[in-house]
Design an enzyme around this catalytic site. Structure first.
Site, PDB file in Angstrom:
ATOM      1  N   CYS A 150     -38.268 -42.731-107.739  1.00  0.00           N
ATOM      2  CA  CYS A 150     -37.856 -41.491-108.414  1.00  0.00           C
ATOM      3  C   CYS A 150     -39.076 -40.626-108.684  1.00  0.00           C
ATOM      4  CB  CYS A 150     -37.131 -41.829-109.701  1.00  0.00           C
ATOM      5  SG  CYS A 150     -37.971 -43.112-110.609  1.00  0.00           S
ATOM      6  N   GLY A 157     -30.056 -43.487-111.906  1.00  0.00           N
ATOM      7  CA  GLY A 157     -29.534 -43.142-110.585  1.00  0.00           C
ATOM      8  C   GLY A 157     -29.634 -41.643-110.396  1.00  0.00           C
ATOM      9  N   SER A 158     -28.741 -41.093-109.590  1.00  0.00           N
ATOM     10  CA  SER A 158     -28.877 -39.676-109.251  1.00  0.00           C
ATOM     11  C   SER A 158     -28.290 -38.775-110.342  1.00  0.00           C
ATOM     12  CB  SER A 158     -28.225 -39.396-107.906  1.00  0.00           C
ATOM     13  OG  SER A 158     -26.880 -39.780-107.957  1.00  0.00           O
ATOM     14  N   GLU A 189     -31.557 -41.923-116.767  1.00  0.00           N
ATOM     15  CA  GLU A 189     -32.801 -41.499-116.107  1.00  0.00           C
ATOM     16  C   GLU A 189     -32.411 -41.201-114.670  1.00  0.00           C
ATOM     17  OE1 GLU A 189     -35.040 -40.832-118.128  1.00  0.00           O
ATOM     18  OE2 GLU A 189     -34.338 -42.033-119.808  1.00  0.00           O
ATOM     19  N   VAL A 199     -24.335 -38.015-110.262  1.00  0.00           N
ATOM     20  CA  VAL A 199     -23.492 -39.107-110.752  1.00  0.00           C
ATOM     21  C   VAL A 199     -23.577 -39.197-112.277  1.00  0.00           C
ATOM     22  CG1 VAL A 199     -23.154 -41.617-110.742  1.00  0.00           C
ATOM     23  CG2 VAL A 199     -23.605 -40.415-108.591  1.00  0.00           C
ATOM     24  N   GLU A 210     -34.004 -32.805-104.016  1.00  0.00           N
ATOM     25  CA  GLU A 210     -34.470 -34.198-103.934  1.00  0.00           C
ATOM     26  C   GLU A 210     -33.941 -34.815-102.641  1.00  0.00           C
ATOM     27  OE1 GLU A 210     -32.724 -37.448-106.314  1.00  0.00           O
ATOM     28  OE2 GLU A 210     -34.753 -38.031-106.874  1.00  0.00           O
ATOM     29  N   LYS A 251     -23.052 -53.017-113.672  1.00  0.00           N
ATOM     30  CA  LYS A 251     -22.661 -52.704-112.303  1.00  0.00           C
ATOM     31  C   LYS A 251     -23.902 -52.324-111.486  1.00  0.00           C
ATOM     32  CE  LYS A 251     -21.677 -49.366-109.818  1.00  0.00           C
ATOM     33  NZ  LYS A 251     -22.196 -49.967-108.581  1.00  0.00           N
TER      34      LYS A 251
END
Ligand code: NAD
Length: 541
Positions: free
Chosen positions: A327, A265-266, A293, A269, A425, A212
């Site tokens: 990131c 991603g974050s 990560e 999540v 962030e 996805k």
């Protein structure tokens, strides 16, 4: 393995092309960009080797020109996700049994396709979808993805060679089985290379995948999938679904055959996904592997012995390339008072020299941020800094979303080391700087360590070896990738394996054998040549 111990090609990093004025690569990528920008593409789901058009579509627009459409993509419903899972499981029967050299051949071919015939296309798609300058697109979509594909094949071969000791009467062998079930790749918008690598490295190790991609990266994800198809990834091995991330994830994670999550991603999540996996744990046939990560609040700390020009460049490159949406981007810096006037002057001068606009104009160093949500969030923090007594914007601070999501690179200086933008962030072209007394270096290192929940990247700049050594020790757990006299961005596959700990992820180091080991379940086979025939040991006599 079939009939030989095969050596794989020695992996080498793909050279970065310059795209200098007049170069053939510049001409080719600009031509491809124009062609793609001025046409409409339709991106279907990709399930079991078939393009699936659901009829429910969403428009794709470049962040630097949000009223312009470059096409649309189809959104999955629950039954499409279920189909992706069942076809993956069916494909596993043959894919997991295919000799490793065949899998290696496919992904080595994918690397060469990107290095050659697909290079301009994958770069142009990344310039359009994620608003990257050509340099940022080249080091990501072309070079890093090529490197991941090539190095992973070498790492796979190294892993397979790792075998236990044997004796003359017993032969011990380890085979590195793919995980039982199917795996799930959830990828972020900011790197086409990460998007391609997450599903590809699991498939390389013999797994089948539901992938996805991020809604903001679909145009370049499509090119990645086109490459995989042309390279020969068989039907059903990597299935791509777009759409509501919550529905898709819930459907995937509730399958008893789910066996591994490869997420980038974050942080929030990822934690939610981990929680869901925990809630489903009694339903799974196997303990799923979880690799994530995630976010960062990456730092630069300069010692008073640092070279001011180097500190200024680490800040401007580290914080603002790709609009700070790496990131690893520097987003907080600690500068000693004695060198601050010089550093400040250079940073302001550099930032004022940046040109901002569309990536099609190659003189632009800064382009747009990814979407309106990100733009609005960044504008809010900038407005807050304008209003707060303990913060001052020394350069930048403007924003405009009339055509594209443009945020001026912004430097905030704060007198409060725990000011909100020192801790949170933001994921945009904003860096916050705290100026400390030269004599407070040790206390400031403690502050660096304790200020944020993250531990992804960080850099120390100093000429004093004692200062470098002190920072290396004090910041042992503050960053998974620690840089000395450099900016904290720009990790290269095979050279700086990447990942952080604490809230920044499971630190399974993308671009290393460690990561690939998460996608296999070793089976030890012991073969005894002359089997015992009497249970009695000599000591019983
Ligand atoms: P994101 O978390 O918004 O999205 C990542 C993926 O998760 C996307 O595919 C998205 O659709 C999906 N997603 C979003 N909400 C979801 C939900 N509720 N359930 C299931 N899936 C969901 O992140 P992003 O904006 O695409 O990327 C930026 C973030 O990624 C930053 O925090 C950055 O630090 C991090 N990042 C980390 C690394 C690393 O190596 N540590 C690398 C790249 C990006």
């Amino acid at each position: 393995m079939g009939k030989g111990f095969f050596n794989v090609p020695i992996a080498v990093n793909e050279p970065v092309k310059s795209y200098a004025a007049g170069s053939p690569e510049r001409e080719e990528v600009l031509e491809t960009y124009k062609e793609m920008y001025n046409s409409q593409v339709e991106v279907p789901l990709y399930i079991n080797g078939e393009d699936v058009r659901t009829g429910n579509t969403q428009t794709m627009s470049p962040p630097h020109d949000h009223q312009h459409s470059v096409g649309s993509y189809h959104l999955a419903e629950k039954h499409h996700v279920e189909k992706a899972i069942s076809t993956a499981l069916e494909a596993r029967k043959t894919w997991s049994q295919l000799p490793w050299e065949q899998r290696a051949g496919i992904f080595l071919k994918a690397a060469e396709l990107i290095a050659g015939p697909y290079r301009a296309k994958i770069n142009a798609a990344t310039m359009i979808a994620q608003s990257k300058t050509i340099h940022q697109a080249e080091i990501d979509a072309a070079c890093e993805l090529i490197d991941f594909l090539r190095f992973n094949v070498q790492f796979m071969s190294d892993i397979y060679m790792e075998q236990p000791e044997s004796t003359s009467d017993a032969w011990n062998r380890v085979e590195y089985r793919p995980l039982e079930g199917f795996t799930y790749a959830v990828t972020p918008f900011n790197f086409t290379a990460i998007a391609g690598n997450l599903p590809a490295c699991m498939a390389l190790m013999g797994n089948v995948v539901v992938w996805k991609p991020s809604d903001s990266q679909i145009y370049s994800a499509k090119v990645v999938m086109d490459v995989f198809k042309e390279a020969g990834v068989p039907d059903g091995v990597i299935n791509v679904v777009f759409g509501d991330p919550v529905m898709i994830t819930k459907t995937v994670l509730s399958s008893p055959d789910f066996s591994g999550l490869h997420f980038t991603g974050s942080t929030f999540v990822f934690k939610e996904l981990w929680k869901q996996i925990g809630e489903n744990i009694h339903n799974y046939k196997t303990y799923p592997r979880i690799v994530g990560e995630t976010g960062g609040k990456d730092f630069i700390i300069a010692h008073h012995t640092a070279v001011p020009q180097q500190v200024a460049t680490a800040i401007t490159r580290g914080a603002f390339e790709f609009q700070g949406q790496k990131c690893s981007a520097a987003s907080r810096a600690y500068i000693p008072k004695s060198i601050w006037p010089e550093v400040k002057e250079m940073v302001i001068k550099d930032v004022n020299s940046f040109k901002m606009g569309s990536p099609e104009d190659m003189s632009n160093f800064i382009t747009a941020v990814i979407h309106e949500g990100s733009f609005d969030k960044l504008a809010k923090y900038i407005d807050q800094a304008k209003a707060d007594d303990d913060a001052e914007i020394i350069v930048g601070g403007s924003y405009d979303k009339s055509k594209g999501y443009f945020i001026e690179p912004t430097v905030i200086v704060t007198t409060n080391p725990k000011y909100e933008t020192m801790c949170t962030e933001l994921f945009g072209p904003v860096i916050t700087i705290y100026v400390y007394n030269d004599s407070d270096y040790s206390e400031t290192l403690k502050l660096v360590d304790e200020t944020s929940e993250y531990a992804l990247t960080g850099a120390v700049l100093a000429t004093s070896r004692y200062a470098i050594d002190e920072a290396t020790k004090a910041l042992e757990n503050s960053a998974g990738n620690f840089y000395i006299n450099d900016k904290p961005t720009g990790a290269v596959v095979g050279q700086q394996p990447f990942g952080g700990a604490r809230a920044s992820g499971t630190n399974d180091k993308a671009g290393s054998a460690q990561n690939l080991l998460r996608w296999v379940s070793p089976r030890l086979i012991k073969e005894t040549f002359v089997s015992p025939t009497d249970y009695r040991y000599p000591f019983l006599g």
